[in-house]
Design an enzyme around this catalytic site. Sequence first.
Site, PDB file in Angstrom:
ATOM      1  N   LYS A   9      -8.530 -13.864  34.244  1.00 23.13           N
ATOM      2  CA  LYS A   9      -8.157 -12.555  33.956  1.00 23.13           C
ATOM      3  C   LYS A   9      -9.240 -12.159  32.939  1.00 23.13           C
ATOM      4  CE  LYS A   9      -3.266 -14.258  34.135  1.00 23.13           C
ATOM      5  NZ  LYS A   9      -2.118 -14.329  33.480  1.00 23.13           N
ATOM      6  N   TYR A  49       1.935  -8.381  40.828  1.00 25.80           N
ATOM      7  CA  TYR A  49       2.912  -8.832  39.766  1.00 25.80           C
ATOM      8  C   TYR A  49       4.365  -8.075  40.024  1.00 25.80           C
ATOM      9  CZ  TYR A  49      -0.203 -11.313  36.626  1.00 25.80           C
ATOM     10  OH  TYR A  49      -1.388 -12.122  36.276  1.00 25.80           O
ATOM     11  N   PHE A  57       7.834  -7.531  29.595  1.00 24.32           N
ATOM     12  CA  PHE A  57       6.421  -7.671  29.644  1.00 24.32           C
ATOM     13  C   PHE A  57       5.709  -7.088  30.722  1.00 24.32           C
ATOM     14  CE2 PHE A  57       7.786 -11.685  31.695  1.00 24.32           C
ATOM     15  CZ  PHE A  57       7.110 -11.604  32.519  1.00 24.32           C
ATOM     16  N   ARG A  85      -2.238 -25.318  40.022  1.00 23.76           N
ATOM     17  CA  ARG A  85      -1.371 -25.152  39.004  1.00 23.76           C
ATOM     18  C   ARG A  85      -1.250 -26.021  38.141  1.00 23.76           C
ATOM     19  NH1 ARG A  85       1.337 -20.103  38.841  1.00 23.76           N
ATOM     20  NH2 ARG A  85       3.332 -21.295  37.850  1.00 23.76           N
ATOM     21  N   THR A  91       2.758 -22.144  31.947  1.00 24.93           N
ATOM     22  CA  THR A  91       2.217 -20.557  31.714  1.00 24.93           C
ATOM     23  C   THR A  91       2.015 -20.238  30.320  1.00 24.93           C
ATOM     24  OG1 THR A  91       3.856 -20.106  33.729  1.00 24.93           O
ATOM     25  CG2 THR A  91       3.428 -18.165  31.856  1.00 24.93           C
ATOM     26  N   ARG A 102      -5.427 -23.970  30.506  1.00 28.72           N
ATOM     27  CA  ARG A 102      -4.784 -23.010  29.476  1.00 28.72           C
ATOM     28  C   ARG A 102      -4.738 -23.772  28.336  1.00 28.72           C
ATOM     29  NH1 ARG A 102      -0.262 -20.760  34.014  1.00 28.72           N
ATOM     30  NH2 ARG A 102      -1.019 -18.606  34.310  1.00 28.72           N
ATOM     31  N   ASN A 112      -3.342 -15.859  28.521  1.00 27.20           N
ATOM     32  CA  ASN A 112      -3.377 -17.346  29.181  1.00 27.20           C
ATOM     33  C   ASN A 112      -4.413 -17.466  30.320  1.00 27.20           C
ATOM     34  OD1 ASN A 112      -2.056 -15.952  31.358  1.00 27.20           O
ATOM     35  ND2 ASN A 112      -0.346 -17.269  31.242  1.00 27.20           N
ATOM     36  N   HIS A 115      -4.802 -16.930  36.453  1.00 25.55           N
ATOM     37  CA  HIS A 115      -3.516 -16.730  37.561  1.00 25.55           C
ATOM     38  C   HIS A 115      -4.009 -17.875  38.661  1.00 25.55           C
ATOM     39  CE1 HIS A 115      -0.577 -15.079  40.086  1.00 25.55           C
ATOM     40  NE2 HIS A 115      -1.417 -15.448  41.184  1.00 25.55           N
ATOM     41  N   GLU A 126      -1.087 -12.912  48.144  1.00 31.32           N
ATOM     42  CA  GLU A 126      -1.926 -12.496  47.008  1.00 31.32           C
ATOM     43  C   GLU A 126      -3.500 -12.507  47.521  1.00 31.32           C
ATOM     44  OE1 GLU A 126       0.597 -14.516  43.458  1.00 31.32           O
ATOM     45  OE2 GLU A 126      -1.192 -15.451  44.099  1.00 31.32           O
TER      46      GLU A 126
END
Length: 161
Positions: A9, A49, A57, A85, A91, A102, A112, A115, A126
């Site tokens: 990100k 998203y 949010f 993951r 998250t 993270r 964070n 993704h 995606e």
Amino acid sequence: MEQTFIALKPDAVQRGYIGEIIQRFERKGFKLAGLKLMHLSREKAETHYGEHKDKPFFGGLVEFITSGPIVAMAWEGNNVVAEARKMMGATNPKDSAPGTIRGDFAVDLGRNIIHGSDSVESAQRELSIFFEPGELVCNWDRSTEKWVYEKPEPAKQACSV
Ligand code: IDP
Ligand code: MG
């Protein structure tokens, strides 16, 4: 052989963690199948998203993800969706274990830094948002394949996107 979609990100790019995060996926043994620095359009961000569009949010998330360049990647490997993951951690960085991406690089839920797709189906969806047909590179033979897998599979000839 699964593929997953990973995005670094804008906070990861701004803070100079591109190399360190990519290194973790390389060291693990996953194989790179796509990589680009890009500025995400608002439209693509809202599509990506979409499952969160009714959450409070959502607006801030779309603002943030389009606020600067991101690094979009496709990674390939056995169980790569779930493994990535795990490598990313929870998250909310306050719950991410030390040693996870993270857990090691982030503090705040809204910053964070990474993704990762949450299922094989999401990965497919995606990847097709972030990569154009022909952009992924699936058919390369990696010389270390037999040192990563006991029973290596030949490289895919057709990419999922
Ligand atoms: P994930 O990124 O671990 O899959 P999701 O629940 O799918 O987590 O949420 C997508 C992203 O939305 C998160 O990574 C985070 O950046 C942001 N987000 C999720 N929940 C909140 C929240 O309560 N406040 C602010 N941002 C949030
Ligand atoms: Mg998610």
